[in-house]
Design a protein around this motif. Structure first.
Motif, PDB file in Angstrom:
ATOM      1  N   VAL A   1      97.894-102.250 -55.844  1.00 44.02           N
ATOM      2  CA  VAL A   1      98.626-103.064 -56.816  1.00 44.02           C
ATOM      3  C   VAL A   1      99.408-102.157 -57.760  1.00 44.02           C
ATOM      4  N   PHE A   2      98.783-101.091 -58.210  1.00 42.30           N
ATOM      5  CA  PHE A   2      99.432-100.140 -59.109  1.00 42.30           C
ATOM      6  C   PHE A   2      99.835 -98.887 -58.325  1.00 42.30           C
ATOM      7  N   GLU A   3     100.798 -98.174 -58.846  1.00 45.55           N
ATOM      8  CA  GLU A   3     101.308 -96.984 -58.153  1.00 45.55           C
ATOM      9  C   GLU A   3     100.239 -95.911 -58.001  1.00 45.55           C
ATOM     10  N   VAL A   4      99.390 -95.762 -58.991  1.00 46.22           N
ATOM     11  CA  VAL A   4      98.361 -94.728 -58.954  1.00 46.22           C
ATOM     12  C   VAL A   4      97.340 -94.997 -57.836  1.00 46.22           C
ATOM     13  N   GLU A   5      97.140 -96.257 -57.459  1.00 47.03           N
ATOM     14  CA  GLU A   5      96.204 -96.587 -56.384  1.00 47.03           C
ATOM     15  C   GLU A   5      96.719 -96.150 -55.021  1.00 47.03           C
ATOM     16  N   ARG A   6      97.989 -95.933 -54.900  1.00 50.51           N
ATOM     17  CA  ARG A   6      98.575 -95.547 -53.616  1.00 50.51           C
ATOM     18  C   ARG A   6      98.466 -94.050 -53.350  1.00 50.51           C
ATOM     19  N   SER A   7      98.105 -93.279 -54.357  1.00 51.84           N
ATOM     20  CA  SER A   7      98.016 -91.824 -54.166  1.00 51.84           C
ATOM     21  C   SER A   7      96.729 -91.465 -53.419  1.00 51.84           C
ATOM     22  N   PRO A   8      96.808 -90.434 -52.561  1.00 53.43           N
ATOM     23  CA  PRO A   8      95.615 -90.036 -51.821  1.00 53.43           C
ATOM     24  C   PRO A   8      94.545 -89.472 -52.753  1.00 53.43           C
ATOM     25  N   LEU A   9      93.327 -89.697 -52.389  1.00 55.64           N
ATOM     26  CA  LEU A   9      92.135 -89.232 -53.111  1.00 55.64           C
ATOM     27  C   LEU A   9      91.981 -89.848 -54.499  1.00 55.64           C
ATOM     28  N   PHE A  10      92.718 -90.894 -54.819  1.00 56.87           N
ATOM     29  CA  PHE A  10      92.597 -91.513 -56.144  1.00 56.87           C
ATOM     30  C   PHE A  10      91.197 -92.067 -56.350  1.00 56.87           C
ATOM     31  N   PHE A  11      90.700 -92.809 -55.364  1.00 55.59           N
ATOM     32  CA  PHE A  11      89.403 -93.454 -55.554  1.00 55.59           C
ATOM     33  C   PHE A  11      88.254 -92.456 -55.567  1.00 55.59           C
ATOM     34  N   ALA A  12      88.392 -91.351 -54.847  1.00 52.88           N
ATOM     35  CA  ALA A  12      87.364 -90.309 -54.887  1.00 52.88           C
ATOM     36  C   ALA A  12      87.310 -89.661 -56.263  1.00 52.88           C
TER      37      ALA A  12
ATOM     38  N   PHE B   1      88.563 -90.905 -59.102  1.00 50.47           N
ATOM     39  CA  PHE B   1      88.199 -91.929 -60.084  1.00 50.47           C
ATOM     40  C   PHE B   1      86.686 -92.179 -60.078  1.00 50.47           C
ATOM     41  N   GLY B   2      86.097 -92.286 -58.893  1.00 49.65           N
ATOM     42  CA  GLY B   2      84.648 -92.492 -58.800  1.00 49.65           C
ATOM     43  C   GLY B   2      83.860 -91.349 -59.383  1.00 49.65           C
ATOM     44  N   PHE B   3      84.309 -90.113 -59.126  1.00 54.81           N
ATOM     45  CA  PHE B   3      83.620 -88.946 -59.670  1.00 54.81           C
ATOM     46  C   PHE B   3      83.699 -88.922 -61.192  1.00 54.81           C
ATOM     47  N   VAL B   4      84.875 -89.207 -61.730  1.00 60.73           N
ATOM     48  CA  VAL B   4      85.053 -89.195 -63.192  1.00 60.73           C
ATOM     49  C   VAL B   4      84.196 -90.267 -63.845  1.00 60.73           C
ATOM     50  N   VAL B   5      84.171 -91.457 -63.266  1.00 60.21           N
ATOM     51  CA  VAL B   5      83.364 -92.537 -63.838  1.00 60.21           C
ATOM     52  C   VAL B   5      81.882 -92.201 -63.756  1.00 60.21           C
ATOM     53  N   TYR B   6      81.431 -91.636 -62.631  1.00 59.61           N
ATOM     54  CA  TYR B   6      80.026 -91.263 -62.470  1.00 59.61           C
ATOM     55  C   TYR B   6      79.629 -90.189 -63.485  1.00 59.61           C
ATOM     56  N   ALA B   7      80.449 -89.165 -63.632  1.00 54.16           N
ATOM     57  CA  ALA B   7      80.145 -88.094 -64.591  1.00 54.16           C
ATOM     58  C   ALA B   7      80.131 -88.632 -66.020  1.00 54.16           C
ATOM     59  N   THR B   8      81.065 -89.523 -66.343  1.00 51.30           N
ATOM     60  CA  THR B   8      81.092 -90.127 -67.672  1.00 51.30           C
ATOM     61  C   THR B   8      79.833 -90.946 -67.922  1.00 51.30           C
ATOM     62  N   LEU B   9      79.385 -91.667 -66.914  1.00 52.99           N
ATOM     63  CA  LEU B   9      78.171 -92.468 -67.041  1.00 52.99           C
ATOM     64  C   LEU B   9      76.954 -91.591 -67.304  1.00 52.99           C
ATOM     65  N   ILE B  10      76.871 -90.457 -66.648  1.00 51.24           N
ATOM     66  CA  ILE B  10      75.751 -89.539 -66.867  1.00 51.24           C
ATOM     67  C   ILE B  10      75.757 -89.017 -68.307  1.00 51.24           C
ATOM     68  N   PHE B  11      76.924 -88.597 -68.800  1.00 53.24           N
ATOM     69  CA  PHE B  11      76.986 -88.073 -70.166  1.00 53.24           C
ATOM     70  C   PHE B  11      76.742 -89.163 -71.206  1.00 53.24           C
ATOM     71  N   LEU B  12      77.216 -90.369 -70.955  1.00 48.74           N
ATOM     72  CA  LEU B  12      76.955 -91.469 -71.890  1.00 48.74           C
ATOM     73  C   LEU B  12      75.485 -91.883 -71.881  1.00 48.74           C
ATOM     74  N   SER B  13      74.819 -91.733 -70.745  1.00 50.19           N
ATOM     75  CA  SER B  13      73.396 -92.083 -70.702  1.00 50.19           C
ATOM     76  C   SER B  13      72.570 -91.143 -71.572  1.00 50.19           C
ATOM     77  N   ARG B  14      72.988 -89.896 -71.676  1.00 47.04           N
ATOM     78  CA  ARG B  14      72.286 -88.968 -72.563  1.00 47.04           C
ATOM     79  C   ARG B  14      72.404 -89.397 -74.021  1.00 47.04           C
TER      80      ARG B  14
END
Length: 96
Positions: free
Chosen positions: A32-43, A45-58
């Motif tokens: 839907v958005f231009e950034v979603e069409r780029s390769p490795l976006f979801f990989a 994005f998932g890594f950044v969200v996971y790492a953020t979740l770990i730091f916020l859990s602390r």
């Protein structure tokens, strides 16, 4: 022996990740958005969200953590089960 197996598992997972990353460049995306069409976006994005979740859990742990003796003497994880009321009586008949 354990490190040999661990190394083989990590090498296998790394090979799978590399193959999927290469395959991501070969596939055309319809995002839907231009950034979603780029390769490795979801990989990424998932890594950044996971790492953020770990730091916020602390941070969240420090906010909601209670002291070790919060429940006081009424805790049921004591060594002496008689004060918790969970002792098993030896004179009772076993369940059939």
């Amino acid at each position: 022996m354990k490190s040999y197996i661990t190394n083989k598992v990590l090498l296998g997972l790394g090979a799978i990740c590399l193959a999927l990353a290469i395959a991501d460049f070969l596939r055309h995306r319809h995002g839907v958005f231009e950034v979603e069409r780029s390769p490795l976006f979801f990989a990424v994005f998932g890594f950044v969200v996971y790492a953020t979740l770990i730091f916020l859990s602390r941070v969240l742990r420090r906010l909601v953590m209670r002291p070790e003796d919060y429940y006081g003497e009424r805790a049921t994880d004591e060594e002496d089960e008689s004060s918790a009321g969970t002792e098993k009586h030896l004179d009772e008949a076993p369940d059939a």
